[in-house]
Write a protein that holds these residues in place. Structure first.
Motif, PDB file in Angstrom:
ATOM      1  N   CYS A  87     -30.718 -55.978  33.738  1.00 10.88           N
ATOM      2  CA  CYS A  87     -31.017 -55.981  34.974  1.00 10.88           C
ATOM      3  C   CYS A  87     -29.707 -56.597  35.697  1.00 10.88           C
ATOM      4  N   LEU A 116     -36.449 -59.291  36.905  1.00 10.63           N
ATOM      5  CA  LEU A 116     -35.948 -59.104  38.171  1.00 10.63           C
ATOM      6  C   LEU A 116     -34.967 -60.102  38.736  1.00 10.63           C
ATOM      7  N   ARG A 176     -44.141 -61.767  34.117  1.00 12.76           N
ATOM      8  CA  ARG A 176     -43.559 -60.569  33.927  1.00 12.76           C
ATOM      9  C   ARG A 176     -42.618 -60.029  34.669  1.00 12.76           C
ATOM     10  N   TYR A 177     -42.404 -60.640  35.918  1.00 11.56           N
ATOM     11  CA  TYR A 177     -41.251 -60.215  36.782  1.00 11.56           C
ATOM     12  C   TYR A 177     -40.071 -61.014  36.643  1.00 11.56           C
ATOM     13  N   VAL A 218     -45.152 -66.584  40.698  1.00 12.63           N
ATOM     14  CA  VAL A 218     -45.051 -65.276  40.459  1.00 12.63           C
ATOM     15  C   VAL A 218     -45.365 -65.074  38.930  1.00 12.63           C
ATOM     16  N   ARG A 221     -38.064 -60.234  27.025  1.00 11.46           N
ATOM     17  CA  ARG A 221     -37.636 -60.929  28.406  1.00 11.46           C
ATOM     18  C   ARG A 221     -36.140 -61.197  28.236  1.00 11.46           C
TER      19      ARG A 221
END
Length: 264
Positions: free
Chosen positions: A86, A151, A147-148, A144, A79
Protein backbone atom coordinates in the motif's frame (compact mmCIF):
# COMPACT_ATOMS: atom_id res chain seq x y z
CA UNK A 1 43.49 8.60 -5.12
CA UNK A 2 42.22 10.32 -1.97
CA UNK A 3 44.41 12.93 -0.29
CA UNK A 4 44.21 13.93 3.41
CA UNK A 5 42.18 17.01 2.49
CA UNK A 6 39.66 14.79 0.68
CA UNK A 7 39.38 12.52 3.71
CA UNK A 8 38.74 15.53 5.96
CA UNK A 9 36.00 16.67 3.59
CA UNK A 10 34.27 13.31 4.04
CA UNK A 11 34.54 13.39 7.86
CA UNK A 12 31.44 15.56 8.51
CA UNK A 13 29.39 13.30 6.24
CA UNK A 14 30.64 10.19 8.06
CA UNK A 15 29.80 11.69 11.47
CA UNK A 16 26.38 12.85 10.29
CA UNK A 17 25.62 9.45 8.80
CA UNK A 18 26.58 7.68 12.04
CA UNK A 19 24.32 9.97 14.06
CA UNK A 20 21.40 9.55 11.66
CA UNK A 21 21.85 5.78 11.60
CA UNK A 22 21.65 5.62 15.40
CA UNK A 23 18.49 7.74 15.63
CA UNK A 24 17.02 5.87 12.69
CA UNK A 25 17.44 2.58 14.54
CA UNK A 26 16.15 4.04 17.81
CA UNK A 27 12.93 5.48 16.38
CA UNK A 28 12.36 3.17 13.40
CA UNK A 29 12.96 5.91 10.81
CA UNK A 30 15.56 6.45 8.11
CA UNK A 31 17.12 9.59 9.61
CA UNK A 32 16.34 11.72 6.57
CA UNK A 33 13.90 13.91 8.50
CA UNK A 34 16.93 15.34 10.35
CA UNK A 35 19.54 14.96 7.60
CA UNK A 36 17.62 16.89 4.93
CA UNK A 37 17.47 20.22 6.83
CA UNK A 38 21.18 19.83 7.64
CA UNK A 39 22.03 19.23 3.97
CA UNK A 40 19.97 22.27 2.96
CA UNK A 41 21.23 24.62 5.65
CA UNK A 42 24.77 23.30 6.11
CA UNK A 43 25.70 22.31 2.55
CA UNK A 44 23.58 24.73 0.55
CA UNK A 45 21.68 22.02 -1.36
CA UNK A 46 18.28 22.75 -2.85
CA UNK A 47 15.37 20.81 -1.37
CA UNK A 48 15.14 18.17 -4.12
CA UNK A 49 18.88 17.44 -4.13
CA UNK A 50 18.94 17.20 -0.33
CA UNK A 51 16.01 14.74 -0.35
CA UNK A 52 17.60 12.57 -3.05
CA UNK A 53 20.96 12.54 -1.29
CA UNK A 54 19.41 11.69 2.07
CA UNK A 55 17.62 8.74 0.46
CA UNK A 56 21.01 7.16 -0.33
CA UNK A 57 21.57 6.99 3.43
CA UNK A 58 17.98 6.14 4.31
CA UNK A 59 17.57 3.05 2.12
CA UNK A 60 20.28 0.87 3.77
CA UNK A 61 19.47 2.27 7.23
CA UNK A 62 15.81 1.34 6.81
CA UNK A 63 16.58 -2.12 5.45
CA UNK A 64 18.97 -2.90 8.33
CA UNK A 65 16.53 -1.45 10.87
CA UNK A 66 13.65 -3.44 9.38
CA UNK A 67 15.66 -6.66 9.59
CA UNK A 68 16.66 -6.01 13.23
CA UNK A 69 13.17 -4.96 14.34
CA UNK A 70 11.55 -7.95 12.58
CA UNK A 71 13.76 -10.28 14.59
CA UNK A 72 13.07 -8.58 17.94
CA UNK A 73 9.44 -7.66 17.29
CA UNK A 74 8.10 -9.99 14.56
CA UNK A 75 4.83 -9.08 12.87
CA UNK A 76 2.71 -11.34 10.63
CA UNK A 77 4.21 -11.48 7.13
CA UNK A 78 0.89 -10.80 5.32
CA UNK A 79 0.41 -7.66 7.41
CA UNK A 80 3.97 -6.45 6.71
CA UNK A 81 3.57 -7.15 2.98
CA UNK A 82 0.16 -5.47 2.90
CA UNK A 83 1.33 -2.26 4.54
CA UNK A 84 4.47 -2.22 2.36
CA UNK A 85 2.55 -2.69 -0.90
CA UNK A 86 0.00 0.00 0.00
CA UNK A 87 2.79 2.40 0.90
CA UNK A 88 4.82 1.73 -2.26
CA UNK A 89 1.86 2.21 -4.61
CA UNK A 90 0.75 5.39 -2.81
CA UNK A 91 4.30 6.79 -2.80
CA UNK A 92 4.54 6.51 -6.57
CA UNK A 93 1.06 7.93 -7.23
CA UNK A 94 1.37 10.91 -4.87
CA UNK A 95 4.88 11.70 -6.12
CA UNK A 96 3.46 12.24 -9.61
CA UNK A 97 1.06 14.86 -8.22
CA UNK A 98 3.57 16.46 -5.86
CA UNK A 99 6.12 17.28 -8.56
CA UNK A 100 4.41 20.56 -9.44
CA UNK A 101 3.56 21.68 -5.90
CA UNK A 102 5.62 24.36 -4.09
CA UNK A 103 8.23 22.76 -1.86
CA UNK A 104 7.94 25.45 0.82
CA UNK A 105 4.18 24.94 1.12
CA UNK A 106 4.57 21.17 1.51
CA UNK A 107 7.27 21.55 4.16
CA UNK A 108 5.16 24.05 6.12
CA UNK A 109 2.09 21.81 6.15
CA UNK A 110 4.17 18.76 7.07
CA UNK A 111 5.99 20.62 9.87
CA UNK A 112 2.74 21.80 11.44
CA UNK A 113 1.29 18.29 11.11
CA UNK A 114 4.29 16.79 12.92
CA UNK A 115 3.98 19.29 15.75
CA UNK A 116 0.25 18.56 16.12
CA UNK A 117 0.99 14.83 16.24
CA UNK A 118 3.61 15.45 18.92
CA UNK A 119 1.21 17.53 20.99
CA UNK A 120 -1.44 14.80 20.77
CA UNK A 121 1.03 12.09 21.82
CA UNK A 122 2.26 14.13 24.80
CA UNK A 123 -1.35 14.84 25.82
CA UNK A 124 -2.14 11.10 25.69
CA UNK A 125 0.94 10.31 27.77
CA UNK A 126 -0.10 12.82 30.45
CA UNK A 127 -3.62 11.35 30.48
CA UNK A 128 -2.19 7.87 31.01
CA UNK A 129 0.04 9.12 33.81
CA UNK A 130 -2.95 10.72 35.56
CA UNK A 131 -4.96 7.53 35.15
CA UNK A 132 -2.11 5.47 36.63
CA UNK A 133 -1.78 7.88 39.57
CA UNK A 134 -5.49 7.50 40.29
CA UNK A 135 -5.29 3.72 40.10
CA UNK A 136 -7.31 3.44 36.89
CA UNK A 137 -6.22 0.80 34.34
CA UNK A 138 -4.56 1.83 31.10
CA UNK A 139 -7.23 1.26 28.45
CA UNK A 140 -5.09 0.65 25.39
CA UNK A 141 -7.73 -0.98 23.23
CA UNK A 142 -7.76 -0.67 19.44
CA UNK A 143 -10.40 1.69 18.04
CA UNK A 144 -10.13 0.18 14.54
CA UNK A 145 -9.83 -3.56 13.76
CA UNK A 146 -6.27 -4.69 13.07
CA UNK A 147 -7.18 -6.03 9.63
CA UNK A 148 -7.20 -2.40 8.46
CA UNK A 149 -3.56 -1.82 9.44
CA UNK A 150 -2.31 -2.13 5.81
CA UNK A 151 -4.32 1.03 5.00
CA UNK A 152 -1.91 2.97 7.21
CA UNK A 153 0.55 2.38 4.35
CA UNK A 154 -1.49 4.81 2.26
CA UNK A 155 -0.99 7.56 4.86
CA UNK A 156 2.74 6.92 5.23
CA UNK A 157 3.16 6.49 1.48
CA UNK A 158 1.48 9.85 0.89
CA UNK A 159 4.09 11.49 3.11
CA UNK A 160 6.91 9.71 1.29
CA UNK A 161 5.46 10.77 -2.06
CA UNK A 162 5.10 14.41 -1.04
CA UNK A 163 8.44 14.94 0.71
CA UNK A 164 10.50 11.76 0.34
CA UNK A 165 10.49 11.48 4.15
CA UNK A 166 8.20 11.10 7.12
CA UNK A 167 6.35 7.86 6.36
CA UNK A 168 7.38 6.28 9.67
CA UNK A 169 6.84 9.48 11.64
CA UNK A 170 3.25 9.67 10.42
CA UNK A 171 2.44 5.95 10.59
CA UNK A 172 3.81 5.17 14.05
CA UNK A 173 1.46 7.47 16.02
CA UNK A 174 -1.50 6.08 14.07
CA UNK A 175 -0.47 2.51 14.83
CA UNK A 176 -0.03 3.23 18.55
CA UNK A 177 -3.00 5.58 19.00
CA UNK A 178 -5.65 4.08 16.70
CA UNK A 179 -4.64 0.41 16.58
CA UNK A 180 -3.17 0.23 20.14
CA UNK A 181 0.09 -1.36 18.98
CA UNK A 182 3.11 -1.30 21.27
CA UNK A 183 5.60 1.44 20.35
CA UNK A 184 8.30 -1.00 19.23
CA UNK A 185 5.83 -3.14 17.23
CA UNK A 186 4.46 0.02 15.61
CA UNK A 187 8.00 1.01 14.63
CA UNK A 188 8.57 -2.45 13.16
CA UNK A 189 5.43 -2.06 11.02
CA UNK A 190 6.47 1.46 10.05
CA UNK A 191 9.80 0.13 8.79
CA UNK A 192 7.94 -2.44 6.68
CA UNK A 193 6.06 0.53 5.23
CA UNK A 194 8.95 2.92 4.65
CA UNK A 195 11.74 0.57 3.50
CA UNK A 196 10.22 -0.38 0.12
CA UNK A 197 8.86 3.14 -0.39
CA UNK A 198 12.31 4.65 0.07
CA UNK A 199 13.73 2.41 -2.67
CA UNK A 200 11.08 3.63 -5.12
CA UNK A 201 11.76 7.24 -4.10
CA UNK A 202 15.55 6.86 -4.51
CA UNK A 203 15.16 5.38 -7.99
CA UNK A 204 12.96 8.32 -8.97
CA UNK A 205 15.43 10.92 -7.70
CA UNK A 206 18.37 9.12 -9.30
CA UNK A 207 16.63 9.08 -12.69
CA UNK A 208 16.10 12.84 -12.35
CA UNK A 209 19.81 13.32 -11.44
CA UNK A 210 18.87 14.78 -8.04
CA UNK A 211 21.32 12.72 -5.96
CA UNK A 212 24.79 13.77 -4.75
CA UNK A 213 26.43 10.33 -4.54
CA UNK A 214 29.73 11.74 -3.21
CA UNK A 215 27.86 12.93 -0.11
CA UNK A 216 25.24 10.20 0.06
CA UNK A 217 27.55 7.16 0.01
CA UNK A 218 29.61 8.23 3.09
CA UNK A 219 26.35 8.97 4.89
CA UNK A 220 25.09 5.48 4.07
CA UNK A 221 28.35 3.70 4.96
CA UNK A 222 28.65 5.18 8.45
CA UNK A 223 24.91 5.03 9.12
CA UNK A 224 24.79 1.28 8.59
CA UNK A 225 27.36 0.85 11.38
CA UNK A 226 25.18 2.51 14.04
CA UNK A 227 21.63 1.39 13.16
CA UNK A 228 21.92 -1.77 15.25
CA UNK A 229 23.03 0.22 18.30
CA UNK A 230 19.89 2.37 18.04
CA UNK A 231 17.66 -0.72 17.74
CA UNK A 232 19.39 -2.30 20.75
CA UNK A 233 18.74 0.81 22.86
CA UNK A 234 15.08 0.86 21.79
CA UNK A 235 14.81 -2.77 22.95
CA UNK A 236 16.06 -1.84 26.45
CA UNK A 237 14.07 1.36 27.01
CA UNK A 238 10.68 1.20 28.80
CA UNK A 239 7.56 1.64 26.65
CA UNK A 240 6.62 4.95 28.31
CA UNK A 241 10.10 6.37 27.77
CA UNK A 242 10.07 5.36 24.10
CA UNK A 243 6.75 7.08 23.48
CA UNK A 244 7.92 10.24 25.25
CA UNK A 245 11.17 10.39 23.29
CA UNK A 246 9.33 9.78 20.03
CA UNK A 247 6.85 12.59 20.73
CA UNK A 248 9.60 15.09 21.58
CA UNK A 249 11.51 14.05 18.48
CA UNK A 250 8.41 14.86 16.38
CA UNK A 251 8.06 18.24 18.07
CA UNK A 252 11.72 19.21 17.63
CA UNK A 253 11.77 18.01 14.02
CA UNK A 254 8.68 20.01 13.10
CA UNK A 255 10.17 23.13 14.66
CA UNK A 256 13.49 22.49 12.90
CA UNK A 257 11.82 22.32 9.50
CA UNK A 258 9.89 25.54 10.14
CA UNK A 259 13.10 27.32 11.17
CA UNK A 260 14.75 26.08 8.00
CA UNK A 261 12.03 27.78 5.97
CA UNK A 262 12.43 31.04 7.88
CA UNK A 263 16.20 31.05 7.30
CA UNK A 264 15.64 30.86 3.54
Amino acid sequence: MLFPADLLAFLPALLLGALMGFFGGLFGIGGGIIAIPLLVLGYGMDQALAQGTALVMMVPNLLVGWWRYSRLYPVPLPRALGIGLCATATTWLVAQVAIGLPSALLRTVFSVFLMLLAWRLLWQLRARQRAAAQGRPDEATPRVPERYIPLVGMVGGSSMGLLGIGGGLVATPILTGVFAQRQTVAQSLSLALVAPSSIIALLSYAQAHRVDWHMGLPLAASGMLTVSAGVALAHRLPEQRMRTLFAWMLLVTGGWLLLGLLWH
